[in-house]
Every structure is written in C-alpha cells, then in structure tokens.
Design a protein around this motif. Structure first.
Motif, short mmCIF file in Angstrom:
data_model
loop_
_atom_site.label_atom_id
_atom_site.label_comp_id
_atom_site.label_asym_id
_atom_site.label_seq_id
_atom_site.Cartn_x
_atom_site.Cartn_y
_atom_site.Cartn_z
N PHE A 151 -6.58 12.66 0.59
CA PHE A 151 -6.01 11.51 1.29
C PHE A 151 -6.36 10.30 0.42
CE2 PHE A 151 -6.63 7.90 4.18
CZ PHE A 151 -5.45 7.91 4.90
N ARG A 152 -5.34 9.53 0.07
CA ARG A 152 -5.61 8.43 -0.87
C ARG A 152 -4.79 7.20 -0.52
NH1 ARG A 152 -6.34 10.09 -7.15
NH2 ARG A 152 -6.29 8.06 -8.13
N VAL A 153 -5.41 6.05 -0.66
CA VAL A 153 -4.69 4.79 -0.46
C VAL A 153 -4.64 4.06 -1.79
CG1 VAL A 153 -4.57 2.62 0.80
CG2 VAL A 153 -5.50 4.65 1.94
N TRP A 154 -3.40 3.74 -2.20
CA TRP A 154 -3.17 3.02 -3.46
C TRP A 154 -2.70 1.60 -3.12
CZ3 TRP A 154 -2.94 6.32 -8.01
CH2 TRP A 154 -2.88 7.70 -7.74
N GLU A 155 -3.04 0.67 -4.00
CA GLU A 155 -2.55 -0.71 -3.80
C GLU A 155 -1.84 -1.19 -5.06
OE1 GLU A 155 -4.44 -4.56 -1.78
OE2 GLU A 155 -5.21 -4.21 -3.79
N LYS A 156 -0.66 -1.77 -4.85
CA LYS A 156 0.09 -2.32 -5.99
C LYS A 156 -0.66 -3.57 -6.51
CE LYS A 156 3.58 -2.80 -8.81
NZ LYS A 156 3.66 -4.17 -9.15
N GLU A 157 -0.89 -3.60 -7.81
CA GLU A 157 -1.66 -4.71 -8.38
C GLU A 157 -0.79 -5.93 -8.61
OE1 GLU A 157 -3.22 -2.25 -11.62
OE2 GLU A 157 -5.22 -2.64 -10.78
N LYS A 172 -3.86 0.53 -8.08
CA LYS A 172 -5.27 0.94 -8.12
C LYS A 172 -5.60 1.71 -6.84
CE LYS A 172 -7.03 -3.35 -6.14
NZ LYS A 172 -7.66 -4.62 -6.36
N THR A 173 -6.62 2.55 -6.91
CA THR A 173 -7.02 3.34 -5.73
C THR A 173 -8.01 2.55 -4.89
OG1 THR A 173 -6.72 5.40 -6.93
CG2 THR A 173 -8.17 5.49 -5.02
N LEU A 174 -7.70 2.42 -3.60
CA LEU A 174 -8.62 1.72 -2.68
C LEU A 174 -9.51 2.70 -1.95
CD1 LEU A 174 -6.34 -0.92 -0.89
CD2 LEU A 174 -7.78 -1.22 -2.91
N LEU A 175 -9.00 3.93 -1.74
CA LEU A 175 -9.71 4.90 -0.91
C LEU A 175 -9.29 6.31 -1.35
CD1 LEU A 175 -11.19 4.42 1.95
CD2 LEU A 175 -9.09 5.30 2.91
N LYS A 176 -10.26 7.20 -1.42
CA LYS A 176 -9.93 8.59 -1.80
C LYS A 176 -10.88 9.50 -1.03
CE LYS A 176 -9.88 11.27 -5.95
NZ LYS A 176 -10.01 11.24 -7.39
N GLU A 177 -10.32 10.37 -0.19
CA GLU A 177 -11.16 11.25 0.63
C GLU A 177 -10.52 12.64 0.69
OE1 GLU A 177 -11.18 9.62 4.57
OE2 GLU A 177 -12.18 7.79 3.95
N GLU A 178 -11.35 13.61 1.03
CA GLU A 178 -10.86 14.97 1.24
C GLU A 178 -10.73 15.18 2.76
OE1 GLU A 178 -10.37 16.64 -1.52
OE2 GLU A 178 -10.18 18.72 -0.88
N ILE A 179 -9.53 15.51 3.22
CA ILE A 179 -9.37 15.80 4.66
C ILE A 179 -8.61 17.12 4.79
CG2 ILE A 179 -8.53 14.99 6.91
CD1 ILE A 179 -8.41 12.21 5.90
N VAL A 180 -9.10 17.97 5.67
CA VAL A 180 -8.54 19.32 5.89
C VAL A 180 -7.99 19.95 4.60
CG1 VAL A 180 -8.15 19.23 8.38
CG2 VAL A 180 -6.39 18.31 6.89
N LYS A 235 0.83 -1.21 0.00
CA LYS A 235 0.00 0.00 0.00
C LYS A 235 0.87 1.26 0.00
CE LYS A 235 -3.83 -2.47 0.82
NZ LYS A 235 -3.41 -3.67 1.47
N LEU A 236 0.40 2.23 -0.75
CA LEU A 236 1.01 3.57 -0.71
C LEU A 236 -0.09 4.54 -0.28
CD1 LEU A 236 3.29 5.67 -1.41
CD2 LEU A 236 2.27 5.81 -3.69
N ILE A 237 0.16 5.26 0.82
CA ILE A 237 -0.82 6.24 1.31
C ILE A 237 -0.28 7.62 0.99
CG2 ILE A 237 -1.99 7.11 3.38
CD1 ILE A 237 -1.46 4.27 4.61
N THR A 238 -1.10 8.44 0.32
CA THR A 238 -0.61 9.77 -0.04
C THR A 238 -1.52 10.86 0.52
OG1 THR A 238 -1.83 9.73 -2.16
CG2 THR A 238 0.47 9.01 -2.21
N PHE A 239 -0.90 11.97 0.91
CA PHE A 239 -1.65 13.18 1.26
C PHE A 239 -1.17 14.26 0.29
CE2 PHE A 239 -2.13 17.08 4.02
CZ PHE A 239 -3.51 17.13 3.89
N HIS A 240 -2.09 14.89 -0.42
CA HIS A 240 -1.74 15.82 -1.51
C HIS A 240 -0.95 15.11 -2.61
CE1 HIS A 240 -3.30 19.64 -0.12
NE2 HIS A 240 -2.79 19.46 1.07
N GLY A 241 -1.15 13.81 -2.75
CA GLY A 241 -0.58 13.08 -3.87
C GLY A 241 0.89 12.75 -3.77
N PHE A 242 1.38 12.07 -4.81
CA PHE A 242 2.80 11.68 -4.85
C PHE A 242 3.55 12.54 -5.87
CE2 PHE A 242 0.55 9.44 -8.11
CZ PHE A 242 1.41 9.44 -9.19
N GLY A 243 2.81 13.39 -6.58
CA GLY A 243 3.45 14.23 -7.59
C GLY A 243 2.77 14.13 -8.94
N GLY A 244 2.06 13.02 -9.18
CA GLY A 244 1.37 12.85 -10.47
C GLY A 244 -0.08 12.48 -10.24
N SER A 245 -0.82 12.27 -11.31
CA SER A 245 -2.23 11.93 -11.13
C SER A 245 -2.49 10.44 -11.40
CB SER A 245 -3.10 12.79 -12.05
OG SER A 245 -2.57 12.76 -13.35
#
Ligand SMILES: C[S@@+](CC[C@H](N)C(=O)[O-])C[C@H]1O[C@@H](n2cnc3c(N)ncnc32)[C@H](O)[C@@H]1O
Length: 207
Positions: A201-207, A189-197, A173-183
C-alpha cells in the motif's frame, strides 16, 4: 431482466464489522471467486479511509474500478463526504457496480465506462489504482478473455499511464495497492509505504 445476485438481502451499516467474505457474498459467483486476485481487500479500503480522513479531499478517482468494491465501501466509510468517480472499461463490471450502488443507496459516486488511458481524468485531488495494467501480463485469474496477453502492450500502456500521471498538478496524491505497474514514478515522491494483507500500500505525491 433483474440481476439475480441482487436478491440477496442485507445492508451495510457503518460501524458494523465488515469482511471480504461478507462484501464479496453480494457478488455474482464468477466475480466473487475473482475477489482475492482482482478486488481491493477490505483492510486496504479501511487503511485508505484512515489516510484520507486526515486529508483535504476534493474528489477521488478509482482508475479501473472493477465491481465498485473500493468506491462503494470507501463512500460508506466516508459517509459520502466527497465525490468518488469509478472508471472502468468493462461494461458488465460497470453494470454490477451501479446495481450495488443502487441496492445500498450509496450517494456521491459516479461510474464511467471508459479507458482511462485514452481520456485521462485530470483535476481530482486523489487517485487510486490496484495495478490495473498488469492484466495484460498475467496468465491466471483474468477477469475475462477480452484483453490479449502481451508484454509489449503492457509496456506501451505503462508509458501512456506515466505520461498522464506526470501532468497532474503538484500535491496531487496517487494511492496504489500492488503498485501502478512500475517501480519508479517520475515526478512523484513516496509519502507512505506499508505492507497490508500481503500487498504493498503506497501513497505517492506529485512534486
Ligand atoms: C485489479 S482490478 C481493481 C478493481 C478495483 N479498483 C478494486 O480495487 O476493487 C483492475 C481493474 O481495472 C480495469 N482496467 C484495466 N485497464 C483499464 C483501463 N485502461 N481503463 C479502464 N479500466 C481498466 C480492469 O477491467 C479491472 O476491473
């Protein structure tokens, strides 16, 4: 010489309400002022812990750990139940992180002063980052002037970052806040995507 900022008294107790204002008050003034732009907000760390508490966590790495805010508060929330590694290429920030870790007696965290693009830390179950590469693109609220601003550098670094991330094992899993630099992150694949403050906030999973 003893760091003066460490003279401030106080102790974190899990369960006591925590705010960015309280946490940041333990930082030297210069780094406290940078907090809204550079260090992960407390609600994002709490959300990360909520997510991780339902996961099988072997170890967590913060790619670009700054003053250690994410690692230290996550370790306190999780009662140091898994190892956390903070990688940071600025020496002064590693020194502050280590001082704060000692001050609060936090266990199971290690810091390395390193450029994670040169020596990528493979083998962990969970990775976190708060858009570490973007600083070469941004004009305001820089941590210092040690890194030049260059869109070309940013794109090169992003390419290297993605080339490393794609080599992670499936299910990592890769968890990002304000992304990793790209879109778009190839191989994830994205497991979770939310707006916080105000940030993604996004959780990615390596396929
Ligand atoms: C936006 S700050 C986030 C700090 C910390 N993760 C947090 O959330 O509080 C990004 C950090 O990444 C560090 N950084 C940027 N590029 C790096 C690299 N290639 N290797 C190691 N650290 C890096 C910067 O020095 C900065 O401290």
């Amino acid at each position: 010489m003893r760091n003066k900022f460490l003279d401030k008294k106080g102790k974190f107790v899990v369960g006591d309400p925590m705010t960015d204002e309280i946490w940041d008050s333990f930082l030297p003034k210069k780094f406290k002022l940078l907090s809204p732009y550079q260090w992960t907000p407390i609600p994002v760390i709490e959300r990360t812990w909520k997510y991780l508490s339902n996961e099988q966590v072997k170890s967590v790495v913060d790619l670009g750990s700054g003053v250690g805010k994410f690692c230290i508060y996550l370790s306190l929330l999780s009662k140091s139940s898994f190892p956390i590694l903070g990688l940071e290429d600025r020496e002064d920030l590693v020194v502050i992180s280590d001082s704060l870790k000692t001050k609060w007696g936090v266990k199971n965290i290690n810091w390395e002063k390193t450029n994670f693009l040169n020596q990528f830390p493979f083998g962990h179950s969970h990775y976190y980052c708060f858009n570490p590469l973007y600083e070469t693109m941004k004009g305001n609220h820089s941590i210092d002037i040690s890194k030049g601003k260059s869109a070309k550098q940013f794109l090169n670094d992003l390419q290297t970052f993605k080339q490393n991330l794609i080599l992670l094992k499936p299910k990592t899993k890769l968890i990002t806040f304000h992304g990793f630099g790209g879109s778009y992150l190839p191989g994830f694949k994205t497991l979770l995507k939310e707006e916080i403050v105000g940030g993604e906030f996004r959780v990615w999973e390596k396929e």
